[in-house]
Design a protein around this motif. Structure first.
Motif, PDB file in Angstrom:
ATOM      1  N   ALA A  23       0.843  -1.201   0.000  1.00 16.71           N
ATOM      2  CA  ALA A  23       0.000   0.000   0.000  1.00 16.71           C
ATOM      3  C   ALA A  23       0.878   1.252   0.000  1.00 16.71           C
ATOM      4  O   ALA A  23       0.589   2.230  -0.705  1.00 16.71           O
ATOM      5  CB  ALA A  23      -0.926  -0.009   1.216  1.00 16.71           C
ATOM      6  N   ALA A  27       1.042   4.086  -2.784  1.00 16.33           N
ATOM      7  CA  ALA A  27       0.756   5.478  -2.411  1.00 16.33           C
ATOM      8  C   ALA A  27       1.895   6.414  -2.790  1.00 16.33           C
ATOM      9  O   ALA A  27       1.659   7.567  -3.171  1.00 16.33           O
ATOM     10  CB  ALA A  27       0.492   5.554  -0.905  1.00 16.33           C
ATOM     11  N   TRP A 169      -5.380   5.348  -9.092  1.00 20.49           N
ATOM     12  CA  TRP A 169      -5.784   5.120  -7.699  1.00 20.49           C
ATOM     13  C   TRP A 169      -6.804   3.983  -7.607  1.00 20.49           C
ATOM     14  O   TRP A 169      -6.783   3.195  -6.666  1.00 20.49           O
ATOM     15  CB  TRP A 169      -6.329   6.412  -7.088  1.00 20.49           C
ATOM     16  CG  TRP A 169      -5.232   7.439  -6.942  1.00 20.49           C
ATOM     17  CD1 TRP A 169      -5.117   8.608  -7.632  1.00 20.49           C
ATOM     18  CD2 TRP A 169      -4.077   7.342  -6.124  1.00 20.49           C
ATOM     19  NE1 TRP A 169      -3.963   9.258  -7.290  1.00 20.49           N
ATOM     20  CE2 TRP A 169      -3.297   8.504  -6.348  1.00 20.49           C
ATOM     21  CE3 TRP A 169      -3.605   6.406  -5.208  1.00 20.49           C
ATOM     22  CZ2 TRP A 169      -2.085   8.733  -5.698  1.00 20.49           C
ATOM     23  CZ3 TRP A 169      -2.403   6.639  -4.559  1.00 20.49           C
ATOM     24  CH2 TRP A 169      -1.649   7.796  -4.799  1.00 20.49           C
ATOM     25  N   ALA A 173      -5.681   0.683  -5.638  1.00 19.35           N
ATOM     26  CA  ALA A 173      -6.454   0.290  -4.455  1.00 19.35           C
ATOM     27  C   ALA A 173      -6.970  -1.139  -4.615  1.00 19.35           C
ATOM     28  O   ALA A 173      -6.927  -1.941  -3.674  1.00 19.35           O
ATOM     29  CB  ALA A 173      -7.618   1.252  -4.248  1.00 19.35           C
TER      30      ALA A 173
END
Lengths: 321, 291
Positions: A23, A27, A169, A173
């Motif tokens: 993650a 990010a 994104w 995700a």
């Protein structure tokens, strides 16, 4: 990798620590992406990663090969596109609907298919993929034939989803969610049953494991993940062609899984990342691209027969005192 | 009606003869190594393409064919030494990926050498179609069927009458037992690649005047050959020939009476049906798993 280990700190456990690390990478990666082209490659990596994590559950953990997963990938894209553009279904509904439909199809055809083993299973899944591919190419009134068809954009909460940054994104995700789901599945009692299946199907059956049911469930799950990635890729690109369902694409997906490392969720992600980016780098070589790609593949498999991640991990562990 | 049947059967047998040669190549390598060689279709392509090149250089056709088969064998032997032999102790899936890598490499190399164009050889004995009972047949179809039959007979004689052939056969039955009686199973694997490539290249040269050839002609021929090998029963030589002929016939009749667009799909649907009911193939072994 399945030997009992002492309880570890939660952050050292791949299920939590590894997911967090992934993650964090997802990010922070945008800081290093110089242009839209790089964002686009990152999206492709994430989408391929979703397919490969699912396919690795099937190949690496359950030990069942599939040479037809590009069929499910393309069906996901086509089903969503056709439902949205021809039947007027809103895209936010067509996309999950397509995944469910492909899952149902995989469940039905998986039942007789997964009774087969080894090379026979490889042939059967290859055949399924080829049949899907020919169907998509031939039914040109529905699918647009060999030239493909336009795919309407994804609309969420009344807003059209477009541009590399938004899609990054979404794809990133979903990749993190898929990895987290896969790691949890493997650590669950069902996951242990799956790994037992890989060791010896007959032995696991004598332990009371309903191997047919587990194989079918994993096959269906991996098909749904492939359909999800396929549908996302279609709505992102705004276009889809039958090439997405080709045998070569199926082979590419299997290669990503095996290259990264079988029975390694992060190996699948790294395999997807390396082999998605490699052709981008190789375009510099233009005419030599396919040749070099083949040579790199052969060299890696000769040097690391168990895949990149487990192979390098073993060498690194062997070097330590 | 009869002539239509004849026509479809003739074209089916022509394709089936080639599938049988490719399937035999799969069976030979599978028996020696336990792996499926996904580069088998590429040997067919290399055979067809190099025959075109030798002919263009002014080499007479029979010599060009012989040189093309030899070229394919040399390529296969090199690949066995460099890519397959070093990984012979790896798992089945790893070996499959290696041969896929080899296939990509050869396809890339062919694209570099010959470009993306489509080539063809002239018919070995003219292009005038032969009429029989209302159907027509290209003379090349006779060459394909005769050539394939001859290759199969020669292979049978090789396995039945020569020491090298018997050693290869022994290895396919039981590798360890073969090693114990002094057979060099590494050499067998090496020779198997050469033999498989020779059969593939013969198929590629025979079919080039009818189906043409290009750098990516190997994919579908390879898949059909694999399908034919599975249909007959993987590892069985008789099964490979039977599988190839049955597959070709089904395709010819399916294309004629059902749908030519779904020609390839029909073949794979039938194979799926056969595998679901006879997982070992038509002539495959019926055995249970050891735990």
């Amino acid at each position: 990798m399945s030997e009992p280990v002492a309880p570890r700190h939660w952050a050292a456990h791949p299920r939590s620590g590894g997911t967090l690390l992934l993650a964090a990478i997802v990010a922070l990666l945008p800081l290093a992406l110089p242009n839209n082209y790089a964002w686009d490659v990152a999206i492709q990596v994430a989408l391929n990663g979703i397919v490969c994590v699912g396919l690795n559950l099937l190949i690496g953990y359950a030990g069942q090969i599939s040479l037809g997963h590009a069929g499910f990938f393309a069906l996901g894209g086509y089903a969503s596109a056709i439902a949205a553009s021809r039947w007027g279904v809103p895209v936010w509904l067509a996309l999950p609907g397509a995944c469910a439909a492909v899952g149902a199809l995989a469940y039905v055809i998986g039942r007789p298919t997964l009774r087969l083993k080894g090379h026979t299973l490889a042939m059967a899944t290859l055949g399924l993929g080829v049949i899907i591919s020919i169907g998509l190419t031939t039914e040109d009134r529905i699918t647009g034939g060999p030239d493909g068809m336009p795919v309407p954009p994804l609309v969420l909460f009344g807003l059209i989803v477009q541009g590399e940054k938004v899609w990054y994104w979404i794809a990133g995700a979903l990749l993190v969610a898929t990895v987290w789901l896969a790691l949890n599945l493997i650590d669950s009692p069902n996951g242990r049953a799956l790994r037992a299946l890989h060791g010896s199907e007959v032995a696991s059956q004598t332990l009371g494991i309903d191997s047919a049911r587990f194989k079918l469930q994993v096959f269906t799950l991996s098909a749904v993940l492939a359909a999800l990635a396929g549908a996302l890729a279609a709505h992102y690109a705004g276009f889809i062609t039958p090439a997405k369902s080709s045998f070569l694409h199926s082979v590419e997906l299997v290669i990503m899984v095996v290259f990264g490392g079988m029975a390694s969720v992060f190996g699948a992600v790294i395999g997807a990342a390396v082999l998605t980016m490699l052709p981008q780098v190789l375009t510099v070589l233009k005419d030599y691209e396919m040749m070099v790609f083949g040579a790199v593949l052969v060299a890696t498999m000769v040097l690391f027969p168990e895949g990149l991640v487990p192979g390098i991990a073993r060498r690194w562990a062997g070097r330590k005192p | 009606m009869t002539s239509a049947w004849l026509q479809f059967i003739a074209s089916g047998l022509t394709a089936g003869a080639i599938y049988a040669l490719v399937a035999l190549g799969f069976a030979i390598v599978f028996n020696a190594s336990g792996a499926i060689n996904f580069a088998q279709g590429e040997f067919v392509m290399v055979g067809g393409m190099s025959a075109v090149s030798f002919l263009a250089m002014g080499v007479p056709l029979p010599l060009a064919i012989a040189l093309a088969v030899a070229a394919s064998v040399v390529v296969a032997l090199l690949i066995e030494r460099v890519a397959v032999s070093p990984a012979r102790n790896a798992g089945t899936v790893t070996l499959i990926i290696i041969t896929i890598g080899v296939a990509l490499f050869l396809r890339g190399l062919a694209q570099l050498v010959w470009g993306k164009g489509v080539f063809r050889l002239p018919g070995f004995s003219g292009e005038e179609p032969i009429a029989f009972f209302g159907a027509t047949l290209l003379p090349q179809s006779l060459w394909v069927m005769g050539g394939a039959a001859l290759a199969v007979l020669a292979l049978g004689a090789f396995y039945g009458r020569t020491l090298a052939g018997k050693a290869m056969l022994a290895t396919s039955y039981n590798k360890l037992a073969a090693q114990l009686v002094g057979i060099n199973t590494r050499a067998v694997l090496f020779a198997s690649f050469g033999l498989a490539a020779a059969l593939g290249a013969i198929g590629g040269v025979l079919i080039a005047p009818i189906a043409f050839t290009s750098y990516d002609a190997g994919i579908m021929l390879g898949l059909k050959g694999f399908a034919a090998a599975m249909l007959g029963g993987l590892g069985s030589f008789a099964g490979a020939v039977l599988g190839g002929v049955v597959l070709g016939l089904l395709e010819g009749l399916g294309a004629g009476f059902v749908s030519s667009a779904y020609k390839d799909a029909i073949a794979f649907v039938v194979i799926l049906a056969v595998l679901f009911f006879l997982p070992g193939g038509l002539l495959g072994a019926r055995h249970s798993d050891r735990v």
